[in-house]
Every structure is written in C-alpha cells, then in structure tokens.
Design a protein around this motif. Structure first.
Motif, short mmCIF file in Angstrom:
data_model
loop_
_atom_site.label_atom_id
_atom_site.label_comp_id
_atom_site.label_asym_id
_atom_site.label_seq_id
_atom_site.Cartn_x
_atom_site.Cartn_y
_atom_site.Cartn_z
N UNK A 1 -46.45 27.40 -50.64
CA UNK A 1 -45.77 26.56 -51.57
C UNK A 1 -44.31 26.53 -51.39
N UNK A 2 -44.12 27.69 -51.28
CA UNK A 2 -42.32 28.22 -51.31
C UNK A 2 -41.96 27.64 -50.03
N UNK A 3 -42.69 27.99 -49.12
CA UNK A 3 -42.38 27.43 -47.62
C UNK A 3 -42.26 25.82 -47.66
N UNK A 4 -42.99 25.21 -48.34
CA UNK A 4 -43.03 23.89 -48.63
C UNK A 4 -41.76 23.23 -49.66
N UNK A 5 -41.40 24.29 -50.35
CA UNK A 5 -40.17 23.94 -51.09
C UNK A 5 -40.57 23.47 -52.50
N UNK A 6 -41.86 23.59 -52.74
CA UNK A 6 -42.78 23.34 -54.13
C UNK A 6 -42.54 24.29 -55.15
N UNK B 1 -34.87 33.21 -44.53
CA UNK B 1 -34.04 32.34 -45.23
C UNK B 1 -34.56 31.05 -44.91
N UNK B 2 -34.82 29.95 -45.88
CA UNK B 2 -35.19 28.41 -45.66
C UNK B 2 -34.23 27.90 -46.11
N UNK B 3 -33.66 27.00 -45.17
CA UNK B 3 -32.72 25.95 -45.54
C UNK B 3 -33.36 24.52 -45.28
N UNK B 4 -33.20 23.64 -46.39
CA UNK B 4 -33.49 22.29 -46.03
C UNK B 4 -32.45 21.17 -46.21
N UNK B 5 -32.71 20.35 -45.46
CA UNK B 5 -31.81 19.00 -45.47
C UNK B 5 -32.84 17.84 -45.60
N UNK B 6 -32.18 16.76 -45.74
CA UNK B 6 -33.10 15.48 -45.94
C UNK B 6 -34.08 15.35 -44.51
N UNK B 7 -33.61 15.86 -43.45
CA UNK B 7 -34.47 15.69 -42.05
C UNK B 7 -34.91 16.64 -41.45
N UNK B 8 -34.53 18.00 -41.90
CA UNK B 8 -34.78 19.11 -41.28
C UNK B 8 -35.32 20.37 -41.94
N UNK B 9 -35.68 21.36 -41.67
CA UNK B 9 -36.00 22.75 -42.17
C UNK B 9 -35.68 23.67 -41.30
N UNK B 10 -34.80 24.73 -41.78
CA UNK B 10 -34.51 25.73 -40.79
C UNK B 10 -35.01 27.26 -41.38
N UNK B 11 -35.34 27.76 -40.39
CA UNK B 11 -35.57 29.23 -40.69
C UNK B 11 -34.58 30.06 -39.89
N UNK B 12 -33.81 30.81 -40.98
CA UNK B 12 -32.73 31.55 -40.17
C UNK B 12 -32.62 33.06 -40.90
N UNK B 13 -32.07 34.00 -40.31
CA UNK B 13 -31.94 35.28 -40.61
C UNK B 13 -32.99 36.22 -40.91
N UNK C 1 -35.36 25.52 -36.18
CA UNK C 1 -35.01 24.13 -37.12
C UNK C 1 -35.89 23.14 -36.38
N UNK C 2 -36.84 22.57 -37.69
CA UNK C 2 -37.93 21.94 -37.64
C UNK C 2 -37.63 20.53 -37.98
N UNK C 3 -38.20 19.22 -37.46
CA UNK C 3 -38.20 18.07 -38.27
C UNK C 3 -38.84 18.25 -39.49
N UNK C 4 -38.19 17.83 -40.53
CA UNK C 4 -38.77 18.21 -41.92
C UNK C 4 -40.35 17.41 -42.00
#
Length: 179
Positions: free
Chosen positions: A62-67, A96-108, A133-136
C-alpha cells in the motif's frame, strides 16, 4: 525511457513463502540489483508481495501504491525484506518512490536496517540499479492486482505452519502488520 512493472509468481522453498516477484521490463528486480555489496544476502530476501505471511498482506504494498505513509523514518519503501520474518531490523532493500501525475519513479536503491544502538540511527548502504520510471496507470494497475486478488490467491495455496517470533520482539516483527 518508461519501464514496465510486472509481477511474477515465485517462492522460497527454504522458508515456505509464496509471493509475486517484482520484474522490470521482464527482468527480475532482484537480478537487476545484484551488483555491489551484500549481493548474496539480497538474493535470499523476499519481495514485499508475499501471499502467506502469517497475518496477511504487507502494508509496504500500500505504501508502494501511495495509499499509506512509509514506515521507515527515511521515507524510503522496502521492496525486499527478510524472508524469515519480514523484520526491517534484519535489513531490507529499499527505494525512494517519487510520483508525478503520469509517472512513478524508483530511485536510489539501498540496503537499510532499522536496528539502532544508542548512537546509531540504523544503516543505509547504496545499491547500484535504476532509476526505473513507470507509467503511473500501468504501475498502479499491476500492484493493485496483488491487492485485489490477495485473499483468493492466499486461500488457493496450501496452509503453512504458523510461525511465531523466536524472541520477545513481537511488537517489532513486521509480519504482524499494524492495521
């Protein structure tokens, strides 16, 4: 470049675990991260997508999903944990998980523990790999598949022996998730 996250069935016969492993562009994430320090111990870690932890689904999904918020004070999210107990004190591969409106990135990516001594805030060791970087919408749909089918897949598997903590740190064991 946008990568594709997929979940593939896996198991650890040594620890009696059934899980869905994380794959990026059809290659297991654990293989993509096998370079660098502690590669042998990381090979035996379980992804957070375990179907038969004694008390249900890991909150990390659920954390990976941002919930849900990250459990680690660093804000990082475990993707692989101890295959015996799921305890972050044993160490985990985190990201580290970073979200934008269209993507989710796994970094570091890093190897991280929460075990602390009086003058120690735990340990963090960088791991080579990524960023991915994934399509959200695809990313969330794939992880949601685990959440939505968890009970059905769990019920279809053979029962495992109920595990109990080997010591008195019951409150710190993560396979008894806080709800």
């Amino acid at each position: 470049m946008v990568s594709r996250l997929t979940l593939v069935p896996g198991e650890s016969a040594a620890h009696g675990l059934r899980y869905w492993d994380l794959a990026v562009d059809d290659r297991l994430l654990r293989e993509l991260l096998m370079e660098g320090p502690a590669e042998t111990s990381r090979a035996d870690l379980a992804p957070v997508l375990v179907h038969n932890w004694p008390n249900g689904m890991s909150n990390d999904v659920l954390v990976l999903l941002g919930e849900r918020p990250a459990e680690l004070t660093t804000g990082r999210v475990p993707v692989f944990v101890c295959s015996v107990c799921g305890d972050l004190d044993c160490g985990a591969t985190t990201v580290a998980v970073e979200r934008t409106a269209d993507t989710v990135a796994w970094r570091n990516f890093g190897w991280e523990t929460t075990f602390t001594l009086e003058d120690d805030d735990g340990e963090y060791v960088p791991i080579a790999g990524g960023p991915f970087v994934f399509a959200r919408d695809q990313y969330e749909r794939e992880l949601r598949r685990f959440v939505d089918t968890f009970d059905k897949v769990r019920a279809a598997g053979s029962p495992t022996e109920e595990a109990t903590p080997p010591d008195d740190r019951r409150g710190r064991r993560r396979w008894w998730p806080r709800r």
